[in-house]
Design a protein around this motif. Structure first.
Motif, mmCIF file in Angstrom:
data_model
loop_
_atom_site.group_PDB
_atom_site.id
_atom_site.type_symbol
_atom_site.label_atom_id
_atom_site.label_comp_id
_atom_site.label_asym_id
_atom_site.label_seq_id
_atom_site.Cartn_x
_atom_site.Cartn_y
_atom_site.Cartn_z
ATOM 1 N N PRO A 179 16.943 -24.773 -103.382
ATOM 2 C CA PRO A 179 16.457 -23.644 -104.198
ATOM 3 C C PRO A 179 16.918 -22.277 -103.710
ATOM 4 O O PRO A 179 16.860 -21.308 -104.474
ATOM 5 N N ASP A 180 17.357 -22.164 -102.450
ATOM 6 C CA ASP A 180 17.840 -20.875 -101.940
ATOM 7 C C ASP A 180 19.313 -20.642 -102.235
ATOM 8 O O ASP A 180 19.833 -19.563 -101.933
ATOM 9 N N ALA A 181 19.999 -21.616 -102.808
ATOM 10 C CA ALA A 181 21.449 -21.518 -102.984
ATOM 11 C C ALA A 181 21.829 -20.328 -103.863
ATOM 12 O O ALA A 181 22.766 -19.583 -103.538
ATOM 13 N N ASP A 182 21.128 -20.127 -104.964
ATOM 14 C CA ASP A 182 21.476 -19.036 -105.873
ATOM 15 C C ASP A 182 21.322 -17.680 -105.209
ATOM 16 O O ASP A 182 22.123 -16.761 -105.447
ATOM 17 N N ILE A 183 20.302 -17.529 -104.383
ATOM 18 C CA ILE A 183 20.096 -16.253 -103.695
ATOM 19 C C ILE A 183 21.225 -16.002 -102.705
ATOM 20 O O ILE A 183 21.791 -14.900 -102.629
ATOM 21 N N LEU A 184 21.584 -17.015 -101.939
ATOM 22 C CA LEU A 184 22.664 -16.854 -100.966
ATOM 23 C C LEU A 184 23.987 -16.545 -101.653
ATOM 24 O O LEU A 184 24.738 -15.667 -101.211
ATOM 25 N N LEU A 185 24.272 -17.244 -102.742
ATOM 26 C CA LEU A 185 25.541 -17.030 -103.430
ATOM 27 C C LEU A 185 25.593 -15.696 -104.160
ATOM 28 O O LEU A 185 26.677 -15.258 -104.556
ATOM 29 N N SER A 186 24.450 -15.045 -104.363
ATOM 30 C CA SER A 186 24.467 -13.733 -105.008
ATOM 31 C C SER A 186 24.943 -12.635 -104.066
ATOM 32 O O SER A 186 25.261 -11.531 -104.517
ATOM 33 N N PHE A 187 25.017 -12.927 -102.764
ATOM 34 C CA PHE A 187 25.430 -11.916 -101.791
ATOM 35 C C PHE A 187 26.952 -11.822 -101.745
ATOM 36 O O PHE A 187 27.649 -12.844 -101.790
ATOM 37 N N PRO A 188 27.493 -10.611 -101.651
ATOM 38 C CA PRO A 188 28.953 -10.456 -101.582
ATOM 39 C C PRO A 188 29.492 -11.083 -100.299
ATOM 40 O O PRO A 188 28.929 -10.902 -99.213
ATOM 41 N N GLY A 189 30.585 -11.831 -100.434
ATOM 42 C CA GLY A 189 31.215 -12.435 -99.267
ATOM 43 C C GLY A 189 30.709 -13.813 -98.916
ATOM 44 O O GLY A 189 31.266 -14.458 -98.026
ATOM 45 N N LEU A 190 29.654 -14.281 -99.589
ATOM 46 C CA LEU A 190 29.104 -15.606 -99.288
ATOM 47 C C LEU A 190 29.518 -16.585 -100.380
ATOM 48 O O LEU A 190 29.089 -16.481 -101.523
ATOM 49 N N GLY A 191 30.369 -17.548 -100.008
ATOM 50 C CA GLY A 191 30.691 -18.653 -100.884
ATOM 51 C C GLY A 191 29.875 -19.869 -100.492
ATOM 52 O O GLY A 191 28.941 -19.789 -99.682
ATOM 53 N N HIS A 195 14.890 -10.307 -96.821
ATOM 54 C CA HIS A 195 14.020 -9.715 -97.848
ATOM 55 C C HIS A 195 14.136 -10.484 -99.161
ATOM 56 O O HIS A 195 13.122 -10.789 -99.810
ATOM 57 N N CYS A 196 15.360 -10.796 -99.564
ATOM 58 C CA CYS A 196 15.564 -11.489 -100.841
ATOM 59 C C CYS A 196 14.969 -12.892 -100.814
ATOM 60 O O CYS A 196 14.382 -13.349 -101.803
ATOM 61 N N LEU A 197 15.102 -13.591 -99.695
ATOM 62 C CA LEU A 197 14.545 -14.935 -99.602
ATOM 63 C C LEU A 197 13.013 -14.899 -99.615
ATOM 64 O O LEU A 197 12.378 -15.755 -100.246
ATOM 65 N N GLN A 198 12.437 -13.925 -98.947
ATOM 66 C CA GLN A 198 10.982 -13.822 -98.915
ATOM 67 C C GLN A 198 10.413 -13.488 -100.293
ATOM 68 O O GLN A 198 9.328 -13.962 -100.655
ATOM 69 N N ASN A 199 11.149 -12.674 -101.049
ATOM 70 C CA ASN A 199 10.649 -12.217 -102.343
ATOM 71 C C ASN A 199 11.298 -12.930 -103.524
ATOM 72 O O ASN A 199 11.042 -12.568 -104.676
ATOM 73 N N ARG A 200 12.158 -13.932 -103.233
ATOM 74 C CA ARG A 200 12.831 -14.709 -104.277
ATOM 75 C C ARG A 200 13.586 -13.797 -105.237
ATOM 76 O O ARG A 200 13.459 -13.878 -106.456
ATOM 77 N N GLN A 201 14.416 -12.910 -104.674
ATOM 78 C CA GLN A 201 15.205 -11.969 -105.468
ATOM 79 C C GLN A 201 16.683 -12.198 -105.205
ATOM 80 O O GLN A 201 17.074 -12.584 -104.100
ATOM 81 N N LEU A 202 17.508 -11.912 -106.214
ATOM 82 C CA LEU A 202 18.954 -11.940 -106.032
ATOM 83 C C LEU A 202 19.423 -10.617 -105.450
ATOM 84 O O LEU A 202 18.735 -9.589 -105.543
#
Length: 417
Positions: free
Chosen positions: A272-284, A392-399
């Motif tokens: 479930p965290d994959a979309d948040i991680l992939l929304s960050f620049p530089g993270l494939g 912060h994004c993972l704690q708050n479930r934000q992209l």
């Protein structure tokens, strides 16, 4: 609460339980198998272990079947570094004597006196733990592959420079499938010179090449017929056998890295965290998986009453936050040497990739360079900021949001307008 400790070994484990005053309640040696694990759980139950109030356990490893057996339910497992345990041992005597039962007792007393100073193993999900296994295995496979590539690259310098001229300028160099296929067919300059254009074309096709085969085959034939210095024939043949043997290992390493990469991607996209991680620049996918593998998905892992303190704990764990050494009139702020090496390695790659994918990250990096930071310092500072934003994004479930992440950069155009 009764602390328990296990001195871990390959074939057996020594168990010690103490009460709140440090009195030894029980000690036992168990075997490293299912029967031994049952004996351990029975021993814990005899001294008050229940599903609602399990006895915490300290052990000198964080993996293995024994740890898996103990991690069921709410039990807290403390993986104590063997070096820390050795320092504690000196508190009880200076003779430097050592025994497995004695080590078990030392670790039990570590929990009794200093449990608050140690972190339990994170309560990561099974999927996150599986991703950790796969991501680390894939990273190890990549490192192993690179070691073999370096070996393959250094050996032809001594007897086969045409091989370097043929593939060194290409992306991935001698690790390319066509490079391995051609060198397997011709591991010596003498055999390479005998290859026809048709044979070179066949080797390229076996490697999966579908375009530019004719042109590349003729280019290779021209290089292999070039004027190069040669070793005596017997020495050349011996080195050819050596190169062929290394190529077999390199083929296996490349297949292992590729297969593990596919398994990593399949598991990562289920999280479930994959979309948040992939929304960050530089993270494939691959780099995002490595970051997730090291930070896990236990949101209480860096427990603290304040969110900022939790983020700082994560930054310290990653090695991106600076560390201050102050003594008397001297004060020094520098980089951390005790850190998660896999996470900081992924962090530098992440920060470097973000420079071309995020205007805010690029502006942040350039400001740090203008302020006097070296390249590595500016990169580490950028990673420190990115991982704080990720927390912060993972704690708050934000992209990830570029304008919120780098407010000073996004505000500059508005002021200029």
């Amino acid at each position: 609460m009764v602390p328990g400790q296990i001195d871990w070994a390959e074939r057996h484990h020594d168990v010690a339980l103490v009460d709140e005053t440090g009195t030894l309640l029980a000690k036992r040696r168990i075997t490293d198998d299912a029967a031994g694990y049952r004996v351990l759980l029975e021993l814990l139950a005899e001294h008050g272990d229940t599903p609602d109030d399990p006895i915490p356990v300290a052990i000198e490893t964080s993996h293995g079947l024994l740890v898996a057996a103990l991690r069921t339910g709410k039990r807290r497992i403390y993986a104590v570094n063997p070096l820390s345990a050795a320092r504690y041992r000196d508190r009880h005597g200076v003779s430097r004597k050592k025994s497995d039962p004695g080590d078990a007792l030392v670790l039990a007393n570590i929990l009794r006196t200093d449990m608050h100073a140690h972190r339990p193993l994170p309560a990561d999900s099974d999927l996150a733990r599986a991703i950790t296994v796969l991501a680390r295995a894939q990273q190890d496979a990549v490192w192993h592959r690179q070691q073999l590539v370096n070996h393959v690259r250094s050996l032809p310098k001594t007897f086969y420079p045409a091989a370097l001229d043929a593939f060194q300028g290409k992306q991935h160099g001698l690790a390319r499938p066509e490079a391995r296929a051609v060198l397997t067919a011709a591991p010596t300059p003498a055999r390479a010179a005998k290859l026809s254009v048709t044979q070179l074309q066949a080797a390229l096709r076996r490697a999966g090449r579908v375009r530019g085969i004719d042109t590349d085959a003729r280019r290779l034939r021209e290089i292999f017929h070039g004027d190069y210095s040669r070793q005596p024939q017997g020495v050349e043949d011996a080195m050819g056998h050596q190169l062929a043997a290394i190529l077999v290992q390199l083929d296996a390493a490349c297949r292992a890295a590729d297969e593990l990469a596919e398994a990593v991607e399949e598991s990562f996209r289920k999280h479930p965290d994959a979309d948040i991680l992939l929304s960050f620049p530089g993270l494939g996918v691959q780099l995002g998986t490595r970051v997730l593998a090291e930070i896990g998905d236990d949101r209480d892992r860096f427990a603290d009453a304040r969110a900022r303190a939790r983020a700082r704990a994560l930054k310290a764990y990653a090695g991106s936050a600076p560390i201050t050494t102050a003594s008397g009139r001297k004060k020094f702020v520098g980089r951390r040497f005790i850190k998660n090496d896999r996470l900081i390695t992924a962090g530098f790659l992440w920060a470097f990739a973000a420079l071309t994918n995020s205007p805010g990250a690029d502006a942040h990096y350039r400001r740090r360079r203008e302020a006097g930071d070296w390249h590595a310092q500016a990169q580490r500072h950028l990673f420190n900021r990115l991982i704080g934003q990720l927390y912060h994004c993972l704690q708050n479930r934000q992209l990830f949001d570029e304008h919120h992440a780098f407010t000073s950069f996004s505000a500059a155009p508005a002021l200029a307008a």
